[in-house]
Structures are given as C-alpha cells and as structure tokens.
Design an enzyme around this catalytic site. Structure first.
Site, short mmCIF file in Angstrom:
data_model
loop_
_atom_site.label_atom_id
_atom_site.label_comp_id
_atom_site.label_asym_id
_atom_site.label_seq_id
_atom_site.Cartn_x
_atom_site.Cartn_y
_atom_site.Cartn_z
N ASP A 148 9.64 -5.89 1.24
CA ASP A 148 9.48 -5.55 -0.17
C ASP A 148 9.37 -6.82 -1.01
O ASP A 148 9.75 -6.84 -2.18
CB ASP A 148 10.67 -4.69 -0.63
CG ASP A 148 10.41 -4.02 -1.97
OD1 ASP A 148 11.38 -3.63 -2.64
OD2 ASP A 148 9.21 -3.88 -2.34
N LYS A 179 3.49 -9.20 -1.67
CA LYS A 179 2.69 -8.30 -0.81
C LYS A 179 1.74 -9.05 0.10
O LYS A 179 1.48 -8.60 1.20
CB LYS A 179 1.92 -7.29 -1.69
CG LYS A 179 2.81 -6.55 -2.71
CD LYS A 179 4.12 -6.04 -2.11
CE LYS A 179 5.17 -5.77 -3.18
NZ LYS A 179 6.52 -5.52 -2.62
N ASP A 215 7.27 -1.36 1.70
CA ASP A 215 7.12 -0.74 0.39
C ASP A 215 5.75 -1.12 -0.20
O ASP A 215 5.15 -2.13 0.19
CB ASP A 215 8.24 -1.20 -0.56
CG ASP A 215 8.25 -0.41 -1.86
OD1 ASP A 215 8.73 -0.94 -2.86
OD2 ASP A 215 7.76 0.75 -1.87
N ASN A 216 5.26 -0.32 -1.14
CA ASN A 216 4.09 -0.69 -1.97
C ASN A 216 2.79 -0.86 -1.22
O ASN A 216 1.94 -1.67 -1.63
CB ASN A 216 4.36 -1.99 -2.72
CG ASN A 216 5.67 -1.97 -3.44
OD1 ASN A 216 6.58 -2.76 -3.17
ND2 ASN A 216 5.81 -1.07 -4.38
N GLU A 222 7.82 3.63 -8.09
CA GLU A 222 9.14 3.87 -8.68
C GLU A 222 9.07 4.20 -10.16
O GLU A 222 8.36 3.55 -10.92
CB GLU A 222 10.07 2.66 -8.45
CG GLU A 222 9.51 1.30 -8.83
CD GLU A 222 8.84 0.60 -7.66
OE1 GLU A 222 8.33 1.28 -6.75
OE2 GLU A 222 8.81 -0.62 -7.64
#
Ligand SMILES: CCCNc1ncnc2c1ncn2[C@@H]1O[C@H](/C=C/CNC(=O)c2cc(-c3ccc(F)cc3)cc(O)c2O)[C@@H](O)[C@H]1O
Ligand SMILES: [Mg+2]
Length: 214
Positions: free
Chosen positions: A141, A144, A169-170, A199
């Site tokens: 996380d 990226k 994540d993401n 989120e």
C-alpha cells in the site's frame, strides 16, 4: 501552528477510541475520514476484504509496505494469532511518529514492528536484521510504481514462502498497471481481483490477491 492531516487523525483516535481496543481505533479513523477529511487509509469497505484475507491466511509473519498513519497496520494486527508478528516499513519520519502513537493507542506494540526507511533498502536486510525466515502475507500500500520492483525484490530475497500471499491495495485507483500485468500473467502467481471502492468514496477500486506458487 497548523496541524497536519496525520496529526488530526491521531487526535481523532485519542478523542474517540478506547486505549487497548484496536477495532475502536479503526472505527475512529474511519468515522473521522468519512465525515471530516478524506485520507488514504485502506478504509472500511476494502478493510473488510483485507480482514477476510488475513483471517483466511492466518499468518505468523506479515510484511506491510507503507504504514502511513497505521490504519491497516492496526486492522491487520488486531486479527493476528498470539505470537504472530507484523513488520511495517515507512520512510517518512513524520508519518512514522504518528503511526507509532496510533499503534500504541491500540495496544499492539508487541505485535507490530515499525521500521523506518525505504522498502528498497530494508527488504534485503529483513532476514539478517529481523530474523525473518519468510512472510505468509505481504500487504502492498505504498507508492504504486514501487509494487512491482519491491515484489521482485521480495522474491529475490527468498522472503515469500510457497503459498504466501501478496495483497495489493489500489490496483484500479490510483492503479498499479505494471504490477497487475505481472502477477496476472506470471505462472508463479495465482491472482484474484476483489472489486470494491476507493476508501470513503463511490469510485471503483479493488484489491488484488496473489498466491505465490513457488
Ligand atoms: C522509494 C519509495 C518506495 N518505498 C517506500 N518505503 C517505505 N514507505 C514508503 C515507500 N513509498 C511510500 N511509502 C510510504 O507509504 C505511504 C504512501 C502511500 C501511497 N498511497 C497512495 O498514493 C494512495 C493514493 C490514493 C488516492 C486515490 C485517489 C486519489 F484521488 C488520491 C489518492 C489512495 C490510496 O489508498 C493510496 O494508498 C506513505 O506513508 C509513504 O511515506
Ligand atoms: Mg491505499
């Protein structure tokens, strides 16, 4: 003087959460970020997917890349069995200071080791310096564009056990296209996408779970 967003998040924890109650810390951060100001915590919707993967893997050792304020650190550690350990890497000292206090408020200091520094420098040292054999779960996380290089580094250092799980994540927003392409096309990973939302918003995002086949 003006406070920072991480300082305000810590304040929300200290005002609204019960010391020693990790889930109340998670709830306090979610309530603050949903009602007062957005922050890049994995959040409550993706957090439930995170919870289910952690419970399924039931890991003894977890690595988190990118602590920020410690939201997912506390969320994961609250589900770990008694002697399990979570190492979280954070290279911004201002965020590390806040995260340590959030972790302390949750009463999880014994389960969590926050190491300050950059993942690229620290990952090769985890075995010798922290006595880590291999990780059962890695939660990505951080930046990226670092998901793929750090995954390759983790593999090179023999830090992922056979059957170990990467959870990123993401993968949609902001996105990690090179990482997704790699784990979805590599014969050494079995990947699965968990569709969710960014989120505290209605924007699509999701988590990618990738099992390392060795
Ligand atoms: C050399 C740097 C790579 N190595 C690293 N080693 C250790 N810690 C690292 C780190 N990179 C970054 N970090 C830390 O991770 C955290 C960074 C997280 C980056 N996350 C995001 O950018 C992000 C961004 C969004 C986002 C989504 C939509 C939007 F409009 C705006 C933001 C949502 C998220 O859930 C995110 O996770 C910080 O605490 C940073 O200091
Ligand atoms: Mg994130």
């Amino acid at each position: 003087t003006q406070s920072t967003r991480p300082q305000r998040i810590l304040g929300a924890v200290q005002q609204n959460a019960t010391r020693g109650d990790p889930r109340s810390v998670v709830r306090a951060i979610d309530q603050y970020c949903r009602s007062q100001e957005w922050a890049m915590n994995v959040g409550d919707e993706k957090g439930c997917i995170l919870d289910s993967v952690v419970s399924e893997v039931n890991p003894s050792t977890v690595l988190e890349l990118g602590t920020y304020c410690g939201y997912s650190t506390v969320r994961i550690a609250s589900l770990l069995p008694p002697h399990a350990k979570l190492i979280t890497l954070e290279f911004n000292p201002k965020f590390a200071v806040i995260a340590r206090q959030v972790i302390a408020w949750a009463g999880l200091e014994d389960k969590i080791q926050l190491v300050e520094g950059s993942s690229g420098d620290l990952i090769p040292k985890l075995k010798e310096q922290f006595g880590v054999k291999a990780f059962d779960l890695v939660f990505l996380d951080h930046w990226k564009d670092r998901y793929l290089p750090d995954t390759k580094l983790i593999e090179e250092c023999g830090l992922l056990r056979k059957g170990g799980v990467l959870l990123a994540d993401n993968v949609i927003c902001p996105g990690a296209p090179e990482y997704l392409e790699f784990v979805r096309s590599s014969p050494r990973y079995e990947s699965q996408y968990f569709k969710s939302h960014l989120e505290y918003t209605k924007v699509e995002d999701g988590l990618e779970k990738s099992v390392f086949l060795g």
